[in-house]
Design a protein around this motif. Structure first.
Motif, PDB file in Angstrom:
ATOM      1  N   ILE A 326       0.922  -1.250  -0.001  1.00  0.00           N
ATOM      2  CA  ILE A 326      -0.187  -0.102   0.217  1.00  0.00           C
ATOM      3  C   ILE A 326       0.904   1.403  -0.079  1.00  0.00           C
ATOM      4  N   LEU A 327       1.864   1.255   0.731  1.00  0.00           N
ATOM      5  CA  LEU A 327       2.691   2.368   0.729  1.00  0.00           C
ATOM      6  C   LEU A 327       3.426   2.800  -0.476  1.00  0.00           C
ATOM      7  N   GLN A 328       3.898   1.515  -0.966  1.00  0.00           N
ATOM      8  CA  GLN A 328       4.376   1.720  -2.535  1.00  0.00           C
ATOM      9  C   GLN A 328       3.528   2.178  -3.432  1.00  0.00           C
ATOM     10  N   THR A 329       2.113   1.928  -3.225  1.00  0.00           N
ATOM     11  CA  THR A 329       0.974   2.806  -4.344  1.00  0.00           C
ATOM     12  C   THR A 329       0.825   4.107  -3.844  1.00  0.00           C
ATOM     13  N   PHE A 330       1.065   4.564  -2.776  1.00  0.00           N
ATOM     14  CA  PHE A 330       1.205   6.066  -2.492  1.00  0.00           C
ATOM     15  C   PHE A 330       2.111   6.548  -2.275  1.00  0.00           C
ATOM     16  N   GLU A 331       3.501   6.059  -2.615  1.00  0.00           N
ATOM     17  CA  GLU A 331       4.708   6.586  -2.345  1.00  0.00           C
ATOM     18  C   GLU A 331       5.089   7.900  -3.166  1.00  0.00           C
ATOM     19  N   ASN A 332       4.479   8.095  -4.147  1.00  0.00           N
ATOM     20  CA  ASN A 332       4.640   9.224  -5.228  1.00  0.00           C
ATOM     21  C   ASN A 332       3.533  10.366  -4.733  1.00  0.00           C
ATOM     22  N   ASP A 333       2.618   9.971  -4.127  1.00  0.00           N
ATOM     23  CA  ASP A 333       1.660  11.065  -3.738  1.00  0.00           C
ATOM     24  C   ASP A 333       2.069  11.946  -2.738  1.00  0.00           C
ATOM     25  N   THR A 334       1.483  13.434  -2.952  1.00  0.00           N
ATOM     26  CA  THR A 334       1.754  14.458  -2.276  1.00  0.00           C
ATOM     27  C   THR A 334       1.483  14.469  -0.621  1.00  0.00           C
ATOM     28  N   ASP A 335       0.124  13.897  -0.478  1.00  0.00           N
ATOM     29  CA  ASP A 335      -0.151  13.524   0.983  1.00  0.00           C
ATOM     30  C   ASP A 335      -0.525  12.140   1.105  1.00  0.00           C
ATOM     31  N   PRO A 336       0.396  11.163   1.063  1.00  0.00           N
ATOM     32  CA  PRO A 336       0.243   9.729   1.165  1.00  0.00           C
ATOM     33  C   PRO A 336      -0.727   9.180   2.252  1.00  0.00           C
ATOM     34  N   PHE A 337      -0.408   9.660   3.318  1.00  0.00           N
ATOM     35  CA  PHE A 337      -1.147   9.333   4.705  1.00  0.00           C
ATOM     36  C   PHE A 337      -2.873   9.854   4.424  1.00  0.00           C
ATOM     37  N   GLY A 338      -2.951  10.814   4.014  1.00  0.00           N
ATOM     38  CA  GLY A 338      -4.261  11.259   3.829  1.00  0.00           C
ATOM     39  C   GLY A 338      -5.017  10.659   2.711  1.00  0.00           C
ATOM     40  N   LYS A 339      -4.306  10.214   1.622  1.00  0.00           N
ATOM     41  CA  LYS A 339      -4.998   9.312   0.466  1.00  0.00           C
ATOM     42  C   LYS A 339      -5.223   8.156   1.133  1.00  0.00           C
ATOM     43  N   LEU A 340      -4.283   7.440   2.057  1.00  0.00           N
ATOM     44  CA  LEU A 340      -4.548   6.241   2.604  1.00  0.00           C
ATOM     45  C   LEU A 340      -5.641   6.204   3.519  1.00  0.00           C
ATOM     46  N   GLU A 342      -8.288   8.061   3.356  1.00  0.00           N
ATOM     47  CA  GLU A 342      -9.549   8.273   2.715  1.00  0.00           C
ATOM     48  C   GLU A 342      -9.997   6.793   2.018  1.00  0.00           C
ATOM     49  N   MET A 343      -8.906   6.164   1.472  1.00  0.00           N
ATOM     50  CA  MET A 343      -9.196   4.746   1.104  1.00  0.00           C
ATOM     51  C   MET A 343      -9.669   4.038   1.957  1.00  0.00           C
ATOM     52  N   MET A 344      -9.196   3.919   2.954  1.00  0.00           N
ATOM     53  CA  MET A 344      -9.536   3.147   4.127  1.00  0.00           C
ATOM     54  C   MET A 344     -11.165   3.484   4.676  1.00  0.00           C
ATOM     55  N   LYS A 345     -11.397   4.804   4.606  1.00  0.00           N
ATOM     56  CA  LYS A 345     -12.783   5.033   4.978  1.00  0.00           C
ATOM     57  C   LYS A 345     -13.935   4.687   3.864  1.00  0.00           C
ATOM     58  N   ILE A 346     -13.468   4.607   2.617  1.00  0.00           N
ATOM     59  CA  ILE A 346     -14.331   4.221   1.504  1.00  0.00           C
ATOM     60  C   ILE A 346     -14.243   2.594   1.653  1.00  0.00           C
ATOM     61  N   ARG A 347     -13.399   1.804   1.938  1.00  0.00           N
ATOM     62  CA  ARG A 347     -13.424   0.560   2.087  1.00  0.00           C
ATOM     63  C   ARG A 347     -14.542   0.123   3.404  1.00  0.00           C
ATOM     64  N   ALA A 348     -14.104   0.847   4.407  1.00  0.00           N
ATOM     65  CA  ALA A 348     -14.943   0.418   5.599  1.00  0.00           C
ATOM     66  C   ALA A 348     -16.298   0.556   5.299  1.00  0.00           C
ATOM     67  N   ILE A 349     -16.914   1.686   4.393  1.00  0.00           N
ATOM     68  CA  ILE A 349     -18.154   1.986   4.307  1.00  0.00           C
ATOM     69  C   ILE A 349     -18.827   0.923   3.224  1.00  0.00           C
ATOM     70  N   GLN A 350     -17.765   0.243   2.318  1.00  0.00           N
ATOM     71  CA  GLN A 350     -18.253  -0.685   1.258  1.00  0.00           C
ATOM     72  C   GLN A 350     -18.511  -1.804   2.046  1.00  0.00           C
ATOM     73  N   ASP A 351     -17.449  -2.299   3.011  1.00  0.00           N
ATOM     74  CA  ASP A 351     -17.598  -3.733   3.618  1.00  0.00           C
ATOM     75  C   ASP A 351     -18.552  -3.651   4.806  1.00  0.00           C
ATOM     76  N   HIS A 352     -19.254  -2.206   5.094  1.00  0.00           N
ATOM     77  CA  HIS A 352     -19.958  -2.401   6.402  1.00  0.00           C
ATOM     78  C   HIS A 352     -21.339  -2.715   5.858  1.00  0.00           C
ATOM     79  N   SER A 353     -22.219  -3.501   6.861  1.00  0.00           N
ATOM     80  CA  SER A 353     -23.681  -3.915   6.599  1.00  0.00           C
ATOM     81  C   SER A 353     -24.259  -2.958   6.974  1.00  0.00           C
TER      82      SER A 353
END
Length: 361
Positions: A326-340, A342-353
């Protein structure tokens, strides 16, 4: 007186008549008898008489020169003229040529039995036949002896003995063929008395084996003296009966009763000891069982912990690898942790029942 003149004979001198070899007799029969007696020859008659004499003597002497030796006997040859014993011992049975007038002095070659008993149940030889070679048993009264503690007793003993061929000549020269058994009785009594004096009276009831062995040794010593020409083989000894005073017998009976009670008590104690040992063995086996179960449980826990730790390590290793990707995916982003995030939030909403929300959208 005046001498008488010599007168010539009336007829001339004639020589005496020569013997004619005939005996004049008054009758004819007398003349015939005289002629037969004178014509008998002396030398042939003497030779004939001698031949008849020696023929009769030979016919009588030859059978008398042979002697028979029965089975189970030794013999010494006795010379009749010198009254001396020969050096050789006859050990083989059968007919033997010993010579006229000579004889065989017989001795037994088999095992003989000597009894010292109070009452003899077997049939032995008569008193006058005991010294004969054919008598295999010598019976005497029980031996009076004393124990090591001074108690007088009557001991009944029997044993088997046998003469050795090399000892027959010295034995005959000293005791003959009819007195040696009486001397053997004396030797045996001395050995039995000496052997009995080395043991206390109670040993005759508790351990007769050592007493028998001691008497056997004393008998062997007394009957084997090669330097004196005595060599007798002792085969076995039987300690038949020991007669002690009545008071001692009563005490022995009481002691035997007490010993029986002690043996019963020891048997009961042995039974209890065996029962306790059985319980101890059961307890030891139980302890071993518990220890084995504890070892098994401990091994189970160890294996489970090792499996859990191995699983956790494997999970964390894979988690770290995923996070690295995952870190390698966001390694070139200006805000890698923020992007991470945000994706975790989206994944949590998708997986939540939706069924787990407090307010249904």
């Amino acid at each position: 007186p005046p001498r008488r003149p010599f007168a010539p004979p009336a007829r001339p001198f004639a020589p005496p008549p020569r013997p004619s070899g005939r005996c004049p007799g008054p009758s004819k029969n007398n003349r015939r008898f005289a002629m037969g007696f004178e014509e008998v020859r002396v030398l042939p008659v003497c030779c004939a008489c001698c031949c008849c004499f020696w023929l009769i003597f030979t016919l009588v002497a030859i059978p008398m020169s042979f002697k028979s030796l029965d089975q189970g006997k030794y013999a010494l040859e006795l010379n009749w003229s010198t009254q001396k014993i020969g050096d050789d011992v006859v050990i083989e049975p059968g007919m033997k040529m010993v010579g006229l007038g000579n004889m065989l002095v017989e001795f037994p070659s088999t095992y003989q039995t000597m009894y010292f008993v109070r009452s003899m149940t077997t049939s032995g030889c008569d008193e006058g036949e005991e010294n004969e070679a054919g008598c295999a048993e010598v019976v005497r009264d029980a031996v009076k002896a004393r124990s090591a503690d001074g108690l007088e007793m009557l001991v009944s003993v029997s044993f088997q003995w046998r003469l050795q061929p090399q000892s027959l000549k010295p034995l005959y020269e000293i005791l003959g063929d009819d007195l040696y058994k009486d001397e053997f009785v004396r030797f045996a009594r001395a050995a039995i008395v000496e052997g009995c004096s080395k043991f206390a009276a109670d040993k005759y009831f508790t351990n007769r084996t050592i007493i028998k062995a001691e008497i056997m040794e004393r008998l062997a010593d007394n009957f084997y003296k090669p330097e004196r020409g005595l060599q007798v083989e002792i085969k076995d000894v039987q300690l038949r009966e020991v007669d002690l005073p009545d008071a001692f017998d009563d005490e022995i009976a009481n002691t035997q009763e007490q010993m029986q009670e002690v043996e019963v008590a020891e048997a009961e104690r042995e039974e209890q000891r065996i029962a306790m040992e059985r319980e101890i063995l059961v307890a030891k086996e139980k302890v071993l069982q518990i220890l084995e179960e504890a070892r098994g449980e401990a091994e189970k826990v160890r294996l489970e912990n090792e499996a859990f730790v191995s699983q956790m390590l494997n999970y964390q290793r894979r988690q770290a690898l995923a996070n690295g990707q995952i870190l390698q995916t966001f390694e070139n982003d200006t805000d890698p942790f923020g992007k991470l995030f945000e994706m975790m939030k989206i994944r949590a909403i998708q997986d939540h029942s939706n069924s787990k929300l407090l307010i249904n959208m």
